[in-house]
Design a protein around this motif. Structure first.
Motif, PDB file in Angstrom:
ATOM      1  N   HIS A 263       0.793  -1.231   0.000  1.00  0.00           N
ATOM      2  CA  HIS A 263       0.000   0.000   0.000  1.00  0.00           C
ATOM      3  C   HIS A 263       0.821   1.274   0.000  1.00  0.00           C
ATOM      4  O   HIS A 263       0.279   2.360   0.084  1.00  0.00           O
ATOM      5  N   ARG A 264       2.133   1.113  -0.082  1.00  0.00           N
ATOM      6  CA  ARG A 264       3.002   2.270   0.014  1.00  0.00           C
ATOM      7  C   ARG A 264       2.686   3.345  -1.048  1.00  0.00           C
ATOM      8  O   ARG A 264       2.492   4.515  -0.720  1.00  0.00           O
TER       9      ARG A 264
ATOM     10  N   ILE B 187      -0.621   5.083  -0.305  1.00  0.00           N
ATOM     11  CA  ILE B 187      -0.545   6.002   0.831  1.00  0.00           C
ATOM     12  C   ILE B 187       0.165   7.296   0.416  1.00  0.00           C
ATOM     13  O   ILE B 187      -0.295   8.402   0.729  1.00  0.00           O
TER      14      ILE B 187
ATOM     15  N   LEU C 224      -6.341  -0.026   4.930  1.00  0.00           N
ATOM     16  CA  LEU C 224      -5.187   0.625   5.560  1.00  0.00           C
ATOM     17  C   LEU C 224      -5.483   0.917   7.030  1.00  0.00           C
ATOM     18  O   LEU C 224      -6.647   1.156   7.399  1.00  0.00           O
TER      19      LEU C 224
ATOM     20  N   GLU D  88      -0.166   2.489   9.979  1.00  0.00           N
ATOM     21  CA  GLU D  88       0.592   2.126   8.774  1.00  0.00           C
ATOM     22  C   GLU D  88       0.794   3.372   7.899  1.00  0.00           C
ATOM     23  O   GLU D  88       1.888   3.612   7.374  1.00  0.00           O
ATOM     24  N   ILE D  89      -0.240   4.175   7.806  1.00  0.00           N
ATOM     25  CA  ILE D  89      -0.147   5.411   7.016  1.00  0.00           C
ATOM     26  C   ILE D  89       0.930   6.313   7.634  1.00  0.00           C
ATOM     27  O   ILE D  89       1.801   6.835   6.935  1.00  0.00           O
TER      28      ILE D  89
ATOM     29  N   ILE E  35      -9.861   3.148   5.581  1.00  0.00           N
ATOM     30  CA  ILE E  35      -8.918   3.446   6.673  1.00  0.00           C
ATOM     31  C   ILE E  35      -9.541   3.130   8.037  1.00  0.00           C
ATOM     32  O   ILE E  35     -10.654   3.581   8.344  1.00  0.00           O
TER      33      ILE E  35
ATOM     34  N   TYR F  26      -1.482  11.072   0.298  1.00  0.00           N
ATOM     35  CA  TYR F  26      -0.886  12.236   0.977  1.00  0.00           C
ATOM     36  C   TYR F  26      -0.623  13.359  -0.032  1.00  0.00           C
ATOM     37  O   TYR F  26      -0.932  14.523   0.216  1.00  0.00           O
TER      38      TYR F  26
END
Ligand SMILES: O=P(O)(O)OC[C@H]1O[C@H](OP(=O)(O)OP(=O)(O)O)[C@H](O)[C@@H]1O
Ligand SMILES: O=C(O)c1cc(=O)[nH]c(=O)[nH]1
Length: 484
Positions: A293-294, A297, A457, A461-462, A436, A301
């Motif tokens: 999920h990088r 995320i 998510l 983790e975020i 989330i 952002y």
């Protein structure tokens, strides 16, 4: 020079007011100076003239540090003089291609605080640690050197194979180092590479380095239209192009530069006209990666979904941040990834229909219903006092099982209220799926109330990924992970 303004704001303002993607290079190159002149004394006048001729035709100035360094102490003095004559509304990019871990902090301080340039170019070989000291300056931007036009560079840039070259890996890695506002890419004049880099980084500003073609000429090896088609973003922006030095040698430099600017602007308009406003982009997300999920995320952002400062939540509580997920529906490629991520969870669940919790999750539930070919319903937030006056919209039969979809779980109040409305109509609700999970026990609370909660998510983790990618600082990390 006004160093309070962000590089990107200054640049956008200059692009807007001068209607230009061109930048002016201010370099004392010995070969362009006849022996009768002294470079250190005569370059200043030449630069002044170039600035006067182009101040309303450019969006930035670029200074190559190496030329000044090579002149010794007079070169340093010349650099200060040149910086002082650049109009304050024109952002200055220092082409330093800095690449030394040990001196990064000091060098960043010198160029950003003492010289007050707005942006700097960096060579990425020493990795993120070398780039990080520059990213700490909130108003400044770095351009990471990705690919040069130098033929012998191909042995490195295209390693290990031209299909999967190092320069594209470099783009992908540097995308995780900083937001598009803080980190751009520097690329040589090579349409093929530029096109691949643009495809990999549709969101980044690209600083083109080298001699660009002056006009469109398909018979020429180097065609301006081809270069622009390769590098412009879908909205006809995203490129900074150098004024070719030969234009200054022409009879009427200003006129020639104006022609080039206008030609570029025509191509920009064509790029916009030819771009769909809502292109579907298939995501390159591998769910087998250790951090699948990088990318998602970081993209959330970068489009502004995480904001800091005191905000009242739906529950009435006040948190020092807000997760604003309403923006995703306007960015199809991110929305597509999000629907895919929900779908991965829904695949493993048993249900007859999908219910979205209004309003935030109605688009997601719609996307999922279409993707999974399952019918959708939704419990109304407020029942209308006119028309059919229904509590639940859409067709259903009592006894069916409904999976509830929402964007975020904070206190769990919204999903539980929605589920209660569905249950009051004789429907079964067992599973609740959100993008989330704010954590802090909300899933347990739902379990006590008879629901299994699933999330794509978790807030921790975020926070972790944003912190590792240097998107947020320690204080912001602590705000996101503290008990609320
Ligand atoms: O778990 P909770 O404490 O209930 O908070 C989360 C809820 O808050 C938001 O909805 P919001 O009420 O802002 O409405 P909207 O979807 O209509 O914007 C969000 O879409 C969730 O439904
Ligand atoms: O709807 C949201 O995105 C949202 C609601 C809320 O209460 N808090 C939050 O951070 N986001």
């Amino acid at each position: 020079m006004n160093n309070q303004k962000k590089f990107c704001d200054k640049l956008l303002a200059a692009i807007e007011s001068n209607q230009s993607l061109l930048y002016l290079t201010l370099d004392p190159q010995p070969e362009t100076f006849p022996d009768t002149l002294s470079i250190t004394t005569d370059f200043l006048a030449k630069a002044k003239l170039a600035i006067d001729q182009t101040a309303d035709l450019i969006s930035a100035c670029k200074i190559t540090l190496g030329f000044y360094q090579s002149l010794g102490i007079p070169g340093w003095e010349l650099l200060q003089q040149i910086l002082a004559i650049i109009p304050p509304h024109i952002p200055v990019i220092l082409d330093a291609k800095h690449c030394d871990l040990n001196t990064s902090t000091l060098f960043a301080k010198t160029v950003f605080e003492d010289w007050q340039v707005d942006a700097v170019t960096l060579s990425p070989y020493a990795g993120f640690d070398q780039v990080a000291p520059f990213l700490l300056y909130p108003n400044k931007t770095v351009f990471v050197l990705c690919a040069t036009a130098n033929p012998t560079a191909a042995a490195l840039q295209e390693y290990p194979t031209p299909e999967n070259p190092l320069y594209l890996q470099l783009v992908r890695v540097s995308q995780t180092w900083g937001t598009p506002e803080k980190l751009g890419l520097q690329v040589g004049v090579m349409p093929d590479m530029l096109a691949r880099i643009r495809q990999a980084a549709p969101e980044r500003l690209i600083l083109v380095e080298g001699d660009i073609p002056e006009q469109n000429d398909l018979t020429e090896q180097n065609d301006l239209a081809e270069l622009l088609a390769a590098g412009l973003s879908k909205n006809g922006e995203g490129l900074l192009l150098p004024i070719p030095p030969s234009l200054f040698a022409s009879q009427e430099p200003r006129l020639e530069i104006q022609k080039l600017r206008d030609n570029i602007n025509e191509q920009r308009l064509r790029a916009i006209a030819g771009s769909p406003t809502c292109e579907l982009w298939l995501p390159d997300v591998c769910f087998l990666q250790p951090e699948p999920h990088r990318d998602l995320i970081l993209q959330l952002y970068d489009i502004g979904c995480v904001v800091f400062g005191d905000h009242v939540q739906a529950s009435g509580a006040v948190f020092p941040y807000y997760i604003d997920l309403r923006k995703i529906i306007s960015i199809p490629q991110i929305f597509h990834q999000i629907v895919s991520a929900y779908a991965e969870i829904l695949k493993g669940l048993k249900f007859d229909r999908i219910a979205g919790i209004p309003y935030g999750s109605l688009p997601t539930a719609t996307g999922l219903a279409l993707r999974m070919e399952r019918p959708m319903i939704f419990p109304r937030k407020e029942v209308k006092t006119y028309g059919a006056g229904k509590l639940i919209e859409g067709h259903f039969q009592a006894g069916e099982t409904i999976v509830v979809v929402d964007d975020i779980l904070i206190s769990g109040k919204s999903v539980m209220e929605g589920a209660a409305k569905l249950k009051s109509a004789g429907l079964n609700v067992e599973d609740i799926v959100v993008l989330i999970d704010h954590e802090q026990g909300v899933k347990d609370k739902l379990q006590v109330n008879g629901y299994r909660a699933h999330s794509v998510l978790a807030l921790s983790e975020i926070a972790q990924i944003l912190y590792q990618a240097n998107r947020i600082d320690t204080e912001q990390f602590q705000l996101l992970t503290a008990e609320h």
